[in-house]
Every structure is written in C-alpha cells, then in structure tokens.
Design a protein around this motif. Structure first.
Motif, PDB file in Angstrom:
ATOM      1  N   GLU B 110       0.822  -1.208   0.000  1.00 40.76           N
ATOM      2  CA  GLU B 110       0.000   0.000   0.000  1.00 40.76           C
ATOM      3  C   GLU B 110       0.857   1.258   0.000  1.00 40.76           C
ATOM      4  O   GLU B 110       0.342   2.364   0.042  1.00 40.76           O
ATOM      5  CB  GLU B 110      -0.935  -0.007   1.215  1.00 40.76           C
ATOM      6  N   ALA B 206       9.819  10.377 -10.844  1.00 49.13           N
ATOM      7  CA  ALA B 206       9.033  11.446 -10.234  1.00 49.13           C
ATOM      8  C   ALA B 206       7.708  10.862  -9.757  1.00 49.13           C
ATOM      9  O   ALA B 206       7.057  10.109 -10.469  1.00 49.13           O
ATOM     10  CB  ALA B 206       8.779  12.534 -11.263  1.00 49.13           C
ATOM     11  N   THR B 207       7.335  11.190  -8.511  1.00 46.58           N
ATOM     12  CA  THR B 207       6.053  10.702  -8.003  1.00 46.58           C
ATOM     13  C   THR B 207       5.216  11.881  -7.526  1.00 46.58           C
ATOM     14  O   THR B 207       5.745  12.914  -7.122  1.00 46.58           O
ATOM     15  CB  THR B 207       6.239   9.738  -6.820  1.00 46.58           C
ATOM     16  N   GLN B 208       3.933  11.705  -7.573  1.00 45.00           N
ATOM     17  CA  GLN B 208       3.006  12.723  -7.070  1.00 45.00           C
ATOM     18  C   GLN B 208       1.729  12.007  -6.659  1.00 45.00           C
ATOM     19  O   GLN B 208       1.480  10.886  -7.116  1.00 45.00           O
ATOM     20  CB  GLN B 208       2.719  13.759  -8.151  1.00 45.00           C
ATOM     21  N   PRO B 209       0.931  12.642  -5.784  1.00 43.12           N
ATOM     22  CA  PRO B 209      -0.337  12.000  -5.414  1.00 43.12           C
ATOM     23  C   PRO B 209      -1.173  11.731  -6.656  1.00 43.12           C
ATOM     24  O   PRO B 209      -1.146  12.509  -7.609  1.00 43.12           O
ATOM     25  CB  PRO B 209      -1.006  13.027  -4.510  1.00 43.12           C
ATOM     26  N   ALA B 210      -1.898  10.626  -6.631  1.00 41.31           N
ATOM     27  CA  ALA B 210      -2.615  10.196  -7.831  1.00 41.31           C
ATOM     28  C   ALA B 210      -3.614  11.251  -8.280  1.00 41.31           C
ATOM     29  O   ALA B 210      -4.402  11.748  -7.481  1.00 41.31           O
ATOM     30  CB  ALA B 210      -3.326   8.887  -7.554  1.00 41.31           C
ATOM     31  N   ARG B 211      -3.538  11.572  -9.561  1.00 40.36           N
ATOM     32  CA  ARG B 211      -4.518  12.471 -10.159  1.00 40.36           C
ATOM     33  C   ARG B 211      -5.743  11.653 -10.509  1.00 40.36           C
ATOM     34  O   ARG B 211      -5.652  10.476 -10.797  1.00 40.36           O
ATOM     35  CB  ARG B 211      -3.942  13.061 -11.445  1.00 40.36           C
ATOM     36  N   LYS B 212      -6.870  12.310 -10.505  1.00 44.51           N
ATOM     37  CA  LYS B 212      -8.081  11.624 -10.945  1.00 44.51           C
ATOM     38  C   LYS B 212      -7.966  11.384 -12.437  1.00 44.51           C
ATOM     39  O   LYS B 212      -7.586  12.287 -13.186  1.00 44.51           O
ATOM     40  CB  LYS B 212      -9.283  12.504 -10.637  1.00 44.51           C
ATOM     41  N   ARG B 213      -8.268  10.185 -12.860  1.00 46.83           N
ATOM     42  CA  ARG B 213      -8.122   9.885 -14.282  1.00 46.83           C
ATOM     43  C   ARG B 213      -9.253  10.519 -15.075  1.00 46.83           C
ATOM     44  O   ARG B 213     -10.396  10.514 -14.626  1.00 46.83           O
ATOM     45  CB  ARG B 213      -8.135   8.376 -14.499  1.00 46.83           C
ATOM     46  N   PRO B 214      -8.923  11.061 -16.218  1.00 51.63           N
ATOM     47  CA  PRO B 214      -9.998  11.665 -17.023  1.00 51.63           C
ATOM     48  C   PRO B 214     -10.998  10.615 -17.467  1.00 51.63           C
ATOM     49  O   PRO B 214     -10.624   9.496 -17.808  1.00 51.63           O
ATOM     50  CB  PRO B 214      -9.248  12.254 -18.220  1.00 51.63           C
ATOM     51  N   ARG B 216     -13.439   8.791 -19.829  1.00 50.03           N
ATOM     52  CA  ARG B 216     -13.422   8.628 -21.286  1.00 50.03           C
ATOM     53  C   ARG B 216     -14.713   9.172 -21.874  1.00 50.03           C
ATOM     54  O   ARG B 216     -15.800   8.853 -21.420  1.00 50.03           O
ATOM     55  CB  ARG B 216     -13.278   7.157 -21.636  1.00 50.03           C
TER      56      ARG B 216
END
Lengths: 434, 267
Positions: B110, B206-214, B216
């Motif tokens: 996790e 490079a890491t970043q908090p997960a973006r909401k996926r667009p 479709r």
C-alpha cells in the motif's frame, strides 16, 4: 458491335409508368430496382449526364421524402449500410515491420474484452509513432476455450482491433490455470521475434500474473498499472509512462520499460484501419515444461452467493412470469444467478437486491436470459454491457426482443420447462458416458 | 537424519507483512491484504506461523506492525532496512537462514511502488512456485498444498502446488480478525540486521499524489452528420438478433441450449 448507345423509349416509358403490367420487368431490364423510384442521374444518349432532381432521395417511414447526402444509402437498403462502412476501412498490411509490439490479451470467453481493445490501441500508438518505420502488433492468444467450458474462440475482429500478426497457441497444456506453461510460450516468442515492447493487461483475469512472471524471468523491471503513455525522445525506448502505485494513491512518472502492464482505458481502441491479422506459428515446438502448479478444475460455487453485478450468467424474471416456483427451480438447474425486473420486485416476488436496471444493479453478465421482461428503457440500460441476451416473451413487438440476440416467442413456463428437461437429460447422458 | 514425520507434523508458514497506509487519512496501519494473509495462515490447522517484515523501525510503522502482533503472535521478525531500499536481497537471506515451507503475502504493497512484483522476484530467487490470488488454503498433505484460487466473477478454482511455495491472497480471502490491544503491546519486534541494496531506479522517478483519471468521452467517429445523429439518438435496435416465432417450446429450448453451450456458461 456498335458503340452507339441506343435507347428504348417504349421501355423507358413503361419504367416510368408504375401501373403498367410490365413495369417491374422493364425496370429490371433497365437495371433499376422496384421501390427505389427512378434513377436520379444517368448518362444521356449524347454522353451528357442527365439529372432528375425529383428522383433524389427516398420515401421515409412516415411518407415524407428524405434525402440522404452521406452517400451511404444510395443504391442499397438501410440494412447493409453499417456493413459496408466496416468493410470500407482501408486495409493496412505491414510486410516488413521495423519492430514488433507483442500484446497478450486476456480474451475472457474467447472474445477481446474492452481492456484488451484499449491495450491493442496502445500497441498501435507505439507501433505507428514513426510513419516511415512502422512496427507491427503481434497478438499472442491462448486458445482452447472449448475445452475449458468457455465456448470457442469467437473473436473474428482481430484485424479491426489493430492486430498485424496473430499467434494462436492452442494446446491442452495452456488450459485452465497454467501460468508456467504460458510463460514458457511467451519466452519462446521473445526468443523467436524479440519484440521491442510487451504489453499485458494488469487484470485479475490472468494478465497481471502472467506479465509479472514474464518480466521476472526476462530480468526486466516492468511498469505496472500504467494508464498514460507519452512520447519522450530522451527515454531509452522513446516513451514516458504514468503508472499507478501504492494502492492507486500515487502517480509514478518513469520511462516506459520493455514490459508494460497497463490498466483499462490506457489508450483509445484502434478503429480507423483494418489490419491483416496474419497468422504466425512458432518456429520450433516447445518442450513440455514440468508444471509445479496442478489445476484441479473450477469449483462449483453457489450462484445465489455471487454478487449480481459480477455474475456471469443471469436468469432474470419480469412481469410475464407466473410460475415462480418453476422459475427458481430453473435458475438452480441451469446454475444461473437470479435477477428480476422492477415490476417483479415491486410485486414482492423477488427481493430488492435482485433488481436489474437503472435503479437496481448494472450487470455485466456474459449471458443474460430475460424471461417475461418487456424491456423498459431503465432495464435495458442496466444490461448494456451484457454480451448475449436471450429473451423469452409472449409479445413479439417488445423492446427486449429488439435488444436480444436470440428471442423465443412463447409461454415462459413451457420454454423453461423444456430447457430444464434438456439440460437434465444431457447431464445424465454425460454421467452415463463417464 | 530426521524422520520425515517430524517435518510434516508442523508446517512452517511465514507471512510477509508490510506497513499499510489508510486510504483516507494516510496514516500507517496494518495493510489490509497482509492482514488477510495472516488470517489465512491462522486458519491452516497444525501450522506454525511466523511474521516477517523488512523495513524501518520508525514509531509510526511500529504501531502498525504491533497491530499484526495483536492478531495472536508473541513476536515478529523485523529485518531492518532503510527507507527506499530494495528488500528482495534481505528477505531472500532471511529465508536462507530459516527456511519456511509456505510463504503467504498480500498481492501488493500500500506504499511505495506497489507493483506486486516482490512475490514473483522472491520465488524466482528461491526457485519456488508462486500462486496468486488465493481465497483459502484447503489443506496441506505430504508436502503438497491444496489451494482455492479466487477468479473474477466470484468463481473459484482448486489448485495443487508442491511446497515450498509462495502464495498471495485475494480480497476474497477471509476478513482479518480484530487486533487485540494487550497482546499487541506485549509482543516483541525482533530486529535483525539485513544487507542493504539501494533502489536507484526508484529514486530517479518522479512521483506525485494520484490524479483523478480523465473520464473517457464517447467520441463518435462518423463520416456524416446523419451517422452522428444516429449515434446520438441511438435506441435499442434489432442488432441482427434471431427471433423464433411460432415454434414449439421444445424447439425454442433447443435454440437457447445451443447458445448457452456455445457461450460455455452451463456447468
């Protein structure tokens, strides 16, 4: 033979006169079809194109003249239109590809899933990046669906999905859960053709497991949970990817490695072109590996315990069902999960958690049998993603019949009774044979 | 030489546990799948279960690790690793030192990369078979384990694998028991020093908090306005379905049975 075009004014006159007894005959001789009216343009006797603007278009269903300028409906009835579009996609053949992109689709039930199509779309993106040095997409498909009780390989649209080369591995050793045999086959593919990219679906259906096994054996560090791929000229393979990490709470940006396990909707599925899907075979036979994992077969699970949203086979009842005891027995005999329309639930014959449709559960079954359901729009929304719909209904004009792949018009209790009798008879025959 | 019966009498199971991360608060917790793995190991009769963790010993992660101890354990072996280390080598050494017959773990971590590769890498390193997505361990006899694998759509498949083996659990495995506070406080974390391999590649990403996926969009690729209109105003149409009118119930049943068989849903 004379080159002069000769008209037969009498025949043309008969063709114009719909009431003439020889009207149809004259039409066929002139190469026109009945019901289509006159031809709107023709080559005149002096080589000039003549046009009849009144003959353009066709009579719509409500008796109003419609003009279709898309060119689809001219000369053909409405039915063949979609087919001709599918066939009119340009066929692309890549004879000597610069490199290969290998894809291993899951093929649940012998068909390309939406996930597989997205993956093939991604493969096409990787292959077509440089127009002067196009790569070819190789799909490695494990056959043997008939032996596993999942039916046969039903996918015929590999070419439309963007596959250039197709390798079908059909052998008993790949049946069921055989990750080690499957990995052996993929390693042989890697030896034979050395694809530049390996793409596998990161799915529970087997792609996630197989991809990790392959990556570990090839000594590559795969990108898992990839959902975005971008061109990056300074990366080793020329691509950069965004992958989900840490239980989908982290986005990792990294260069695209050789092996990619991609999520659903990682790319748009390819549908502009038709590819050759040319069959390949492995250059040499594989040695049969010693599998340390033995498959003892699938275990019968209680269909009533399976959540409706993920059930594979649903028998659903509606207002047309009168014999409820018989319906429950049929569901048990067939091994189907029970569903219901809203009317059946409101009338108290089924529990609320069994309701299929917009206000109930959106189901994803492979086979959905609707018994006595007329098909309200809310119900049809709920079964949008079902592969095959079977309808048993008294009313031949209802919406469910239009949606169904197979519709039987008749009394539901009788048809279900006959179906149960046949299933029982076959099971007994099988038992006797065994 | 030891008699064989002694080896079979008690099965040694090692559960690989990790420090999880709560999806909403972001606090360290016992990882859900690892807790299920512990529960699964606890359910195997006549087994001796050991917990193994490779990682740091910060205060926050210690609290999370003690949650595993609260599931009925006296001790947990902690192979000390700094942040951002590749734990594969250290774990393989730990297994070389004290062999186990069955190793159970969660499917993926996790925190960190969470690629789910560790069971496969460890199996390759040790030369053991690996089975993923278990719902239950049905029994172990004569060094062969019978396992129940969870398939999608609620299906199950029975597998047999020769031990030693590495298995991972699925979300369909039994839910973990609650962690008891007292045993969790009293248990010991036995720290062991392990060899350290830096994960250089991970540092370079490079890491970043997960973006909401667009989401479709339904894009209709149509050549003409008529096609676009038809796609937008699509209604349920007869998609070439076969309609059997005026047939006897037997004929209808025959057609349905043929379809069910072709789809392979009848068992």
């Amino acid at each position: 033979m004379s080159e002069t075009r000769r008209r037969d004014p009498r025949k043309e006159w008969i063709a114009r006169n719909r009431l003439h007894p020889r009207h149809l005959e004259a039409l066929t001789e002139l190469g026109r079809r009945a019901g289509q009216g006159a031809v709107s343009a023709w080559l005149g006797p002096h080589g000039l194109m003549r046009k009849n603007p009144r003959a353009v278009g066709f009579m719509g269903p409500n008796g109003v003249k419609r003009i279709d300028r898309s060119g689809v409906q001219q000369g053909a009835g409405g039915g063949g239109a979609t087919k001709s579009i599918a066939q009119s996609k340009p066929l692309v053949e890549i004879a000597s590809p610069a490199f290969l992109v290998a894809v291993v689709p899951d093929m649940p039930g012998g068909r390309l899933s939406q996930h597989d199509r997205d993956l093939l779309g991604l493969a096409r993106r990787l292959a077509d990046a440089a127009p002067d040095a196009r790569g070819a997409v190789l799909a490695v498909v494990f056959g043997g669906y008939a032996r596993q009780g999942e039916g046969e390989l039903k996918e015929h649209g590999f070419g439309e999905a963007g596959v250039d080369r197709l390798l079908t591995l059909d052998d008993t050793r790949y049946d069921g859960v055989a990750p080690e045999a499957r990995r052996g086959a993929l390693l042989a593919v890697d030896d034979a053709w050395a694809p530049r990219h390996w793409l596998l679906p990161d799915s529970k259906l087997g792609g996630a497991d197989l991809g990790r096994r392959l990556a570990v054996r090839l000594g590559e560090r795969p990108a898992t949970g990839v959902w975005q791929v971008m061109a990056a000229p300074d990366a080793p393979l020329g691509w950069q990817c965004t992958a989900r990490g840490a239980a989908a709470t982290l986005d990792i940006q990294r260069p695209l490695p050789r092996i990619t396990l991609a999520l659903e909707e990682c790319a748009e599925p390819a549908d502009d072109e038709r590819h050759a899907a040319q069959a390949l075979s492995l250059p040499q036979a594989l040695p049969s590996p010693i599998s340390r994992i033995e498959d003892l077969g699938q275990v019968a699970v209680d269909p009533a315990g399976v959540a409706l949203a993920e059930a594979e086979f649903i028998l659903s009842a509606g207002n047309g069902v009168t014999d409820w005891e018989g319906f429950h027995v049929a569901a048990e005999t067939l091994g189907a999960t029970e569903g219901a329309s809203r009317v059946a639930v409101d009338d108290g014959f089924m529990s609320r958690d069994r309701q299929v449709g917009a206000t109930g559960t959106w189901v994803t079954a492979r086979v959905y049998v609707a018994v006595g359901i007329s098909g309200a729009i809310q119900h049809l929304q709920g079964i949008q993603s079902c592969d095959k719909v079977v309808a048993i209904n008294m009313d031949p004009g209802c919406d469910m019949i239009k949606r169904a792949d197979l519709a039987v018009i008749g009394d539901s209790a009788e048809v279900l009774g006959a179906l149960m009798a046949r299933v029982k008879q076959q099971r007994e025959e099988k038992r006797d044979a065994a | 030489m030891q008699p064989e019966t002694d080896i079979d009498a008690s099965l040694e199971i090692t559960v690989l546990v990790s420090v999880g991360r709560h999806p909403i608060t972001g606090r360290a917790r016992r990882a859900d799948q690892d807790a299920r793995a512990v529960e699964l190991a606890r359910g195997v009769s006549g087994a001796e279960v050991r917990l193994l963790h490779a990682g740091g010993q910060a205060a926050e992660s210690e609290a999370a690790l003690r949650d595993y101890l609260g599931m009925g354990f006296d001790a947990l072996t902690l192979v000390e690793q700094p942040e951002g280390a590749d734990v594969l080598g250290a774990l393989a050494e730990a297994f070389d030192a004290s062999p186990a017959q069955l190793v159970i773990g969660g499917e993926r971590a996790e925190q960190g990369e969470g690629s789910g590769l560790l069971p496969y890498l460890l199996a390759e390193r040790l030369g053991w078979p690996v089975v993923s997505g278990l719902a239950a361990v049905e029994g172990v006899e004569d060094g062969v384990a019978t396992l129940l694998q969870a398939l999608p759509r609620g299906q199950r498949r029975r597998l047999r694998v020769r031990l030693p083996a590495i298995v991972t659990v699925d979300g369909a495995a039994p839910a973990p028991r609650q962690s008891a506070y007292g045993p969790a406080r009293r248990g010991h974390l036995n720290a062991v020093v392990g060899s350290v391999t830096r994960d250089e590649e991970w540092v370079s990403w490079a890491t970043q908090p997960a973006r909401k996926r667009p989401k479709r969009l339904k894009v209709v690729k149509a050549a003409s306005a008529r096609d676009r209109f038809k796609a937008a105003a699509a209604k349920a149409e007869g998609g070439g379905g076969q309609v059997l009118t005026e047939v006897s119930a037997e004929e209808g049943a025959e057609a349905i049975l043929a379809l069910l068989k072709a789809e392979g849903v009848l068992r």
